[in-house]
Design a protein around this motif. Structure first.
Motif, mmCIF file in Angstrom:
data_model
loop_
_atom_site.group_PDB
_atom_site.id
_atom_site.type_symbol
_atom_site.label_atom_id
_atom_site.label_comp_id
_atom_site.label_asym_id
_atom_site.label_seq_id
_atom_site.Cartn_x
_atom_site.Cartn_y
_atom_site.Cartn_z
ATOM 1 N N LYS A 50 0.737 -1.222 0.076
ATOM 2 C CA LYS A 50 -0.057 -0.089 -0.136
ATOM 3 C C LYS A 50 1.097 1.137 -0.030
ATOM 4 O O LYS A 50 1.974 1.229 0.725
ATOM 5 C CB LYS A 50 -1.101 0.009 1.085
ATOM 6 N N PRO A 51 0.464 2.255 -0.634
ATOM 7 C CA PRO A 51 1.424 3.263 -0.753
ATOM 8 C C PRO A 51 1.688 4.069 0.597
ATOM 9 O O PRO A 51 2.847 4.188 0.848
ATOM 10 C CB PRO A 51 0.430 4.490 -1.782
ATOM 11 N N PHE B 36 17.013 4.820 0.020
ATOM 12 C CA PHE B 36 15.637 3.902 -0.732
ATOM 13 C C PHE B 36 16.273 3.419 -1.799
ATOM 14 O O PHE B 36 16.890 4.179 -2.941
ATOM 15 C CB PHE B 36 14.783 4.967 -1.011
ATOM 16 N N ILE B 37 16.181 2.043 -2.164
ATOM 17 C CA ILE B 37 16.741 1.433 -3.032
ATOM 18 C C ILE B 37 15.474 0.655 -3.882
ATOM 19 O O ILE B 37 14.755 0.073 -3.116
ATOM 20 C CB ILE B 37 17.876 0.429 -2.991
ATOM 21 N N THR C 8 6.971 0.724 -9.758
ATOM 22 C CA THR C 8 6.240 0.976 -8.606
ATOM 23 C C THR C 8 6.610 2.268 -7.817
ATOM 24 O O THR C 8 5.563 2.991 -7.545
ATOM 25 C CB THR C 8 6.656 -0.234 -7.863
ATOM 26 N N ALA C 9 7.629 2.554 -7.719
ATOM 27 C CA ALA C 9 8.102 3.815 -6.861
ATOM 28 C C ALA C 9 7.451 4.901 -7.647
ATOM 29 O O ALA C 9 7.031 5.998 -7.083
ATOM 30 C CB ALA C 9 9.548 4.000 -6.965
ATOM 31 N N HIS D 198 10.887 8.701 -4.914
ATOM 32 C CA HIS D 198 11.879 8.691 -5.995
ATOM 33 C C HIS D 198 13.135 8.005 -5.304
ATOM 34 O O HIS D 198 13.611 8.304 -4.381
ATOM 35 C CB HIS D 198 12.455 9.887 -6.349
ATOM 36 N N PRO D 199 13.541 6.704 -5.878
ATOM 37 C CA PRO D 199 14.583 6.007 -5.158
ATOM 38 C C PRO D 199 16.114 6.921 -5.351
ATOM 39 O O PRO D 199 16.337 7.701 -6.260
ATOM 40 C CB PRO D 199 14.976 4.755 -5.977
#
Length: 207
Positions: free
Chosen positions: A13-14, A27-28, A36-37, A43-44
């Motif tokens: 879920k977002p 964040f990878i 999905t991101a 933003h990864p």
């Protein structure tokens, strides 16, 4: 250092992902997890994988790392990068769902990297899952559904406290006895085991 990894399985879920990102330093996105991101408007810092799904556009706000090694999957690549960056705690989304063979492979990867971090946990819309240390205690709401699974095929010497169906020096073995769909009857639970790799699934109440 807290790291969040987003894979290309069933999306969380977002609000789950965004809540975790608030407490993360890195964040990878593992290859297709970048899509999905993007759909979730996050933003990864890094996109890594063999890039058989994601194609570099040149407009990414973070780094894109192409690792063509076919002996490792995208989650392995992401976890190896997190280890290189000296991560302590890793939360992985999107490691389950869609293709069952990918889910099983990622569970194998979980075992592979289990001792590389202080904690590594898979989260999805339904559960939090992770490998248990020999002695584990936590607090959970009453009537939380908890499942135990012998990832190594067989786990010996399991004793539990605070669960409806208790074990005392018991054994869980694939195809013989499982530990699915148990329930907390106390706010504090305790699980110990002597030998083997024991997965716990702590299930969420879903809409």
């Amino acid at each position: 250092m807290n790291v969040v990894i987003l894979c290309d399985g069933t999306p969380p879920k977002p609000e789950q992902l965004k809540k975790e990102l608030k407490n993360s330093s890195l964040f990878i996105a593992a290859d297709g997890g970048a899509f999905t991101a993007d759909r979730m408007g996050v933003h990864p810092d890094v996109i890594i994988g063999d890039l058989d799904s994601y194609q570099k556009t040149g407009q990414e706000p973070g780094e894109v790392i192409h690792d063509p090694d076919q002996e490792t999957n995208d989650l392995e690549k992401a976890l190896a990068y997190a280890y290189k960056m000296e991560a302590n705690h890793v939360t992985v989304f999107g490691a389950t769902g869609k293709r069952l063979d990918h889910t099983l492979k990622n569970l194998s990867v979980l075992k592979q990297f289990h001792n590389q971090f202080e904690s590594i946990i898979f989260k999805d819309r339904y559960s939090d899952l992770f490998l248990l240390p020999i002695h584990f205690e936590t607090e959970l709401p009453m009537k939380t559904t908890v499942s135990l699974f012998p990832l190594s095929g067989k786990v010996d010497g399991i004793s539990t406290r605070g669960l409806k169906y208790s074990l005392t020096d018991g054994v869980l073995e694939n195809g013989v006895q499982d530990g699915s769909s148990n329930e907390t009857i106390e706010n504090k639970i305790e699980i110990v085991h002597k030998k083997g790799d024991l997965l716990i699934f702590i299930n969420h109440k879903t809409d």
